[in-house]
Write an enzyme that holds these catalytic residues in place. Structure first.
Site, PDB file in Angstrom:
ATOM      1  N   GLU A 186       0.758  -1.434  -0.093  1.00 43.83           N
ATOM      2  CA  GLU A 186       0.009  -0.112   0.002  1.00 43.83           C
ATOM      3  C   GLU A 186       0.932   1.238  -0.003  1.00 43.83           C
ATOM      4  O   GLU A 186       0.703   2.427   0.873  1.00 43.83           O
ATOM      5  CB  GLU A 186      -0.862  -0.191   1.008  1.00 43.83           C
ATOM      6  CG  GLU A 186      -1.978  -1.086   1.226  1.00 43.83           C
ATOM      7  CD  GLU A 186      -2.747  -1.108   2.245  1.00 43.83           C
ATOM      8  OE1 GLU A 186      -3.014  -0.400   3.127  1.00 43.83           O
ATOM      9  OE2 GLU A 186      -3.934  -1.982   2.414  1.00 43.83           O
TER      10      GLU A 186
ATOM     11  N   GLU B  19      -4.177  -9.142   0.386  1.00 49.16           N
ATOM     12  CA  GLU B  19      -4.531  -8.627   1.794  1.00 49.16           C
ATOM     13  C   GLU B  19      -5.946  -8.675   1.736  1.00 49.16           C
ATOM     14  O   GLU B  19      -6.699  -8.076   1.049  1.00 49.16           O
ATOM     15  CB  GLU B  19      -3.966  -7.438   2.054  1.00 49.16           C
ATOM     16  CG  GLU B  19      -3.807  -7.284   3.677  1.00 49.16           C
ATOM     17  CD  GLU B  19      -3.237  -6.047   4.165  1.00 49.16           C
ATOM     18  OE1 GLU B  19      -2.050  -5.945   3.757  1.00 49.16           O
ATOM     19  OE2 GLU B  19      -3.767  -5.188   5.040  1.00 49.16           O
TER      20      GLU B  19
HETATM   21  C1  GAL Z   1      -4.072  -2.595   5.355  1.00 47.74           C
HETATM   22  C2  GAL Z   1      -2.678  -2.408   5.935  1.00 47.74           C
HETATM   23  C3  GAL Z   1      -2.299  -3.178   6.981  1.00 47.74           C
HETATM   24  C4  GAL Z   1      -3.283  -3.106   8.111  1.00 47.74           C
HETATM   25  C5  GAL Z   1      -4.453  -3.555   7.670  1.00 47.74           C
HETATM   26  C6  GAL Z   1      -5.796  -3.305   8.665  1.00 47.74           C
HETATM   27  O1  GAL Z   1      -4.578  -1.551   4.725  1.00 47.74           O
HETATM   28  O2  GAL Z   1      -1.945  -2.720   4.794  1.00 47.74           O
HETATM   29  O3  GAL Z   1      -0.809  -2.939   7.551  1.00 47.74           O
HETATM   30  O4  GAL Z   1      -3.023  -1.666   8.526  1.00 47.74           O
HETATM   31  O5  GAL Z   1      -4.947  -2.290   6.664  1.00 47.74           O
HETATM   32  O6  GAL Z   1      -6.942  -3.421   8.099  1.00 47.74           O
END
Ligand code: GAL
Length: 811
Positions: A427, A503
């Site tokens: 991100e 993710e």
């Molecule tokens: C994502 C990020 C992670 C964590 C997660 C929580 O956007 O890559 O590090 O912050 O959100 O939902």
């Protein structure tokens, strides 16, 4: 000289030669005898050489994990842009509220009897948090910025042979340098490598398996060396130690041997069959052995194809993965192999087959375990490139360090068969711009240059922007973080022909806590700062697991997912990041103690295709809710089930495709609570009853029950047994809402290391031998000493029958 004396001298000369000739390379891990001092400035000159008053610690070490938790440590007024916030608010607990900020010194005295002229001494760090500056015998020999990197220095010119040498390391952790708890100190191993000058370069071997057929495999081994007139003999050993191939070579091109060895009937590495071979490399100067190195590797092929996705050894395989931060809950970030092994055992049982090291270089130990236990690995590097997320983040070093950090990542880890993909970033706000797309290309090219065998991804959250900036098109593998609604569009617009859920989910829950009414919600907050374990709550940017399941199941071009996260971690207490005392995450499928939340069984019911899953939620202890609607969910691999409350049928539920939830969960929404027994009978596709399960309303907490994850541990001073402590009533029924304060006492050949109850709002310090139960449970970590024998853990609580367990510690 008397004959006796003379023969003694001879003996020592012989011994000395024997040792030095036999041990072409010696690796010394500097675990013990470290002195530690936390403080702002450089120690006074006198103190620098007299550390008698410093604390004695062993490394790996995390100086901040003992706390205490303090709201002021990471208080910040900030809008977290990545979370879609526009207005700044006061955040607490973002980095775990543990005292990691500041400067500290470590000192170690070492001697190297193995050293003599013609030898080389390397000092290797597998991570040091953070910005380490290294001194040997009072001289600064180098520094490294990124706390997650592996790096080494040649310290030959700085050492004093036959004398004590002093290693000093200064570490600096700045405030506002991380989005999670980064830990502090020498949290990974520090090693000395003593070898001949004519030898294999550090991380100089690169083993690949370019051709694999049903009957044979070609193994290519490239070995970078230093020295003249060298030749190499390489042997391939199978897992039993039998030689299955060998090759001798004198041909060096650009200081590199390039060997091909074909072996017959290869045993291929996979998560189901994590078969490992060993390459023994022997380097000779003329006919004298000058170096010997053994490297484990696996024979496996990986392929990423449009529309079809990822295949391992020719078999389409979806990533059933989890993201993991590097902390180990109550241990902090100090690496411990038995703690990592336990995590992987839990994930294996859940049916996971992949790990993503969010958002940085994994520990070497974690990779070794993934090779051995069978996990695919997505090795990540950065959370920031040139554009900041936090004021003191990696962007300060990106320009000068990114290339060398990537090179070290690849060189140090590329022989691990588990790694099947690199990640250049997570991100990164750079994804918005064309310059960012160029940066992505630049980094990806470095990965390709160093390792032409694995593709590169980046976890992207600004999916629309990456379509415009060209960022998404550049990558080998477009990784989407969340944004389930954009998968189809991304698949069409990006040229690669597949999408990875780099993710996913970010569902939030607290183990054993259930909230009513039961409904889907985003950023939901409650007065106790807990999240509901009905698994229906997520963040404004994220979703419940079921939505990802649909994408995975319905689209062959979705190549898998990495759920955020496998375990809770210290810091980032969303949705309570403005609510003290929340100090750790709610995202975990397992809590901070490693205890499974209900979600564990939802993933297990889908991912573990070999074993039965039949799990009922919530618990059945709702005094005061008599007659009130209390939905019951069942997570199971079976298609349908019938629910009974105190013997009365509540009907059969069948998985169906009305909503994503209905496809993966069995839900009885209208159950009126009455104390007693909940029973579920599951049916297979033919409607035959195949399994059943019951839970009961508990009486008063009566007795403590202790269960260890191991009966025996190794007396190596490091291994841990994880003892789960729970409380039951007089009839042995678990009390799932008990919150009794407990005390721990360890006797014999072990010590109390830490305790954890998984409560994200608890301010109890992990290393103190007392803690409250959370939702009826907690975990005590017992550590072996160096002596074998019995270890006894006794747990007591007011008004409760005490619990006792014996663990054997053996050589
Ligand atoms: C994502 C990020 C992670 C964590 C997660 C929580 O956007 O890559 O590090 O912050 O959100 O939902």
């Amino acid at each position: 000289m008397s004959f006796k004396k003379f023969s003694k001298v001879l003996f020592f000369i012989f011994l000395f030669h024997y040792v030095s000739w036999a041990q072409e390379r010696t690796v010394i891990t500097l675990n013990n005898g470290w002195k530690f001092k936390k403080g702002k400035s450089k120690p006074a000159f006198k103190e620098f050489f007299n550390d008698a008053k410093w604390e004695t610690v062993s490394v790996p070490h995390d100086w901040a994990i003992k706390g205490p938790f303090d709201k002021e440590i990471d208080k910040q007024k900030v809008a977290i842009v990545q979370n879609g916030e526009k207005i700044a608010s006061e955040k607490t607990g973002r980095t775990g509220s543990l005292p990691y900020i500041g400067e500290a010194w470590y000192r170690n005295q070492f001697s190297i009897p193995q050293y003599k002229d013609g030898k080389k001494v390397l000092l290797l760090f597998e991570g040091a948090m953070s910005e380490p500056e290294i001194f040997v015998n009072g001289k600064k020999i180098g520094s490294w910025n990124y706390g997650y990197s592996y790096f080494y220095f040649d310290i030959t010119q700085y050492i004093k042979p036959n004398k004590k040498n002093t290693l000093a390391v200064k570490l600096t952790n700045r405030k506002l340098s991380s989005r999670w708890y980064p830990g502090a100190g020498l949290y990974r191993n520090v090693r000395l490598i003593i070898k001949n000058k004519a030898s294999i370069n550090q991380w100089g071997t690169f083993i690949t398996t370019p051709i694999i057929t049903a009957t044979s495999a070609k193994i290519n081994i490239k070995t970078k060396v230093t020295g003249e007139h060298l030749q190499i003999v390489t042997q391939i050993l199978d897992s039993k130690g039998e030689i299955v191939g060998s090759h001798k070579s004198k041909t060096i091109s650009e200081k590199e041997f390039n060997q091909d060895i074909t072996i017959q009937n290869p045993n291929l590495w996979s998560p189901e069959n994590p078969y490992l071979y060993t390459a023994i490399l022997k380097v000779y100067v003329e006919n004298r052995l000058t170096d010997k190195l053994s490297t484990r590797f696996g024979i496996r092929s990986i392929n990423y194809e449009p529309k079809k996705g990822f295949s391992l050894n020719g078999k389409i395989t979806k990533f059933k993965g989890v993201c993991l931060h590097h902390d180990l809950g109550p241990l902090g970030t100090a690496i411990n192999k038995s703690a990592l092994r336990r995590q992987l055992r839990i994930l294996k049982d859940m049916g996971a087959n992949a790990i993503r090291s969010a958002h940085n270089m994994p520990s070497i130990e974690q990779l070794e375990l993934c090779d051995e236990m069978g996990f695919l690995f997505l090795a990540e590097s950065f959370d920031e490139w040139a554009v900041p997320k936090v004021p003191n983040g990696y962007h300060r070093f990106f320009k000068t360090d990114a290339e060398k950090d990537v090179v070290n990542l690849v060189h140090a880890t590329r022989n691990h068969p588990s790694i099947v993909m690199w990640s250049a970033g997570n991100e990164v706000p750079d994804q918005w711009s064309i310059e960012g797309a160029k940066r992505a290309k630049w980094l990806q090219d470095i990965f390709h240059r160093e390792d032409p065998t694995r593709p590169v991804t980046v976890g992207m959250d600004q999916v629309k922007a990456t379509m415009k900036s060209g960022f998404g098109a550049v990558l080998d593998i477009p990784g989407l973080n969340y944004r389930t609604h954009l998968y189809n569009e991304a698949y069409k617009k990006f040229p690669q022909g597949f999408i990875l859920g780099s993710e996913t989910a970010s569902t939030v829950s607290s183990r054993g806590i259930y909230k009513f009414p039961v409904q889907e919600a985003k950023m939901k907050q409650y007065n106790d700062y807990q999240c509901s374990s009905y698994d229906l709550e997520s963040c404004s940017w994220s979703n419940i697991p079921d939505e990802d399941f649909v994408l995975q199941d319905d689209n062959p071009w979705v190549i898998g997912e990495f759920v955020w996260t496998g375990f809770d971690y210290l810091g980032e207490p969303t949705p309570y990041d403005t609510k003290w005392p929340s100090r750790s995450s709610y995202f975990g499928i397992n809590d901070l103690a490693g205890l499974p939340k209900d979600r564990f069984y939802l993933y297990r019911s889908r991912w573990n295709t070999k074993e039965e899953t039949l799990h009922i939620l919530p618990h059945w202890n709702w005094k005061g809710r008599e007659g009130i609607k209390t939905p019951v969910f069942v997570y199971t691999n079976y298609e349908s089930a019938e629910l009974f409350v105190n013997g009365k049928s509540m009907g059969i539920q069948k998985k169906n495709s009305k909503t994503p939830k209905n496809r993966y969960r069995l839900m009885w929404m209208n159950i009126a609570y009455e104390p007693g027994t909940l029973k579920v009978i599951a049916f297979n596709e033919n409607g035959k009853p195949v399994a059943e399960k019951e839970i009961h309303t508990a009486g008063k907490p009566y007795k403590l029950i202790l269960e260890s994850d191991k009966k025996t541990i190794k007396s190596d001073g490091k291994e841990l047994a994880y003892v789960t402590v729970s409380v039951v009533d007089k009839n042995g029924i678990p009390c799932p809402i008990a919150t009794n304060q407990l005390k721990f006492l360890v006797k014999g050949k072990g010590s109390f290391r830490a305790a954890c109850n998984g409560d994200a709002t608890s301010l109890e310090q992990f290393h103190l031998p007392t803690m409250r139960l959370f939702s009826g449970k907690l975990v005590v970590l017992v550590q072996a000493t160096l002596e074998p024998g019995e270890i006894e853990l006794k747990v007591t609580g007011k008004g409760l029958k005490k619990g006792k367990i014996i663990i054997e510690s053996t050589n």
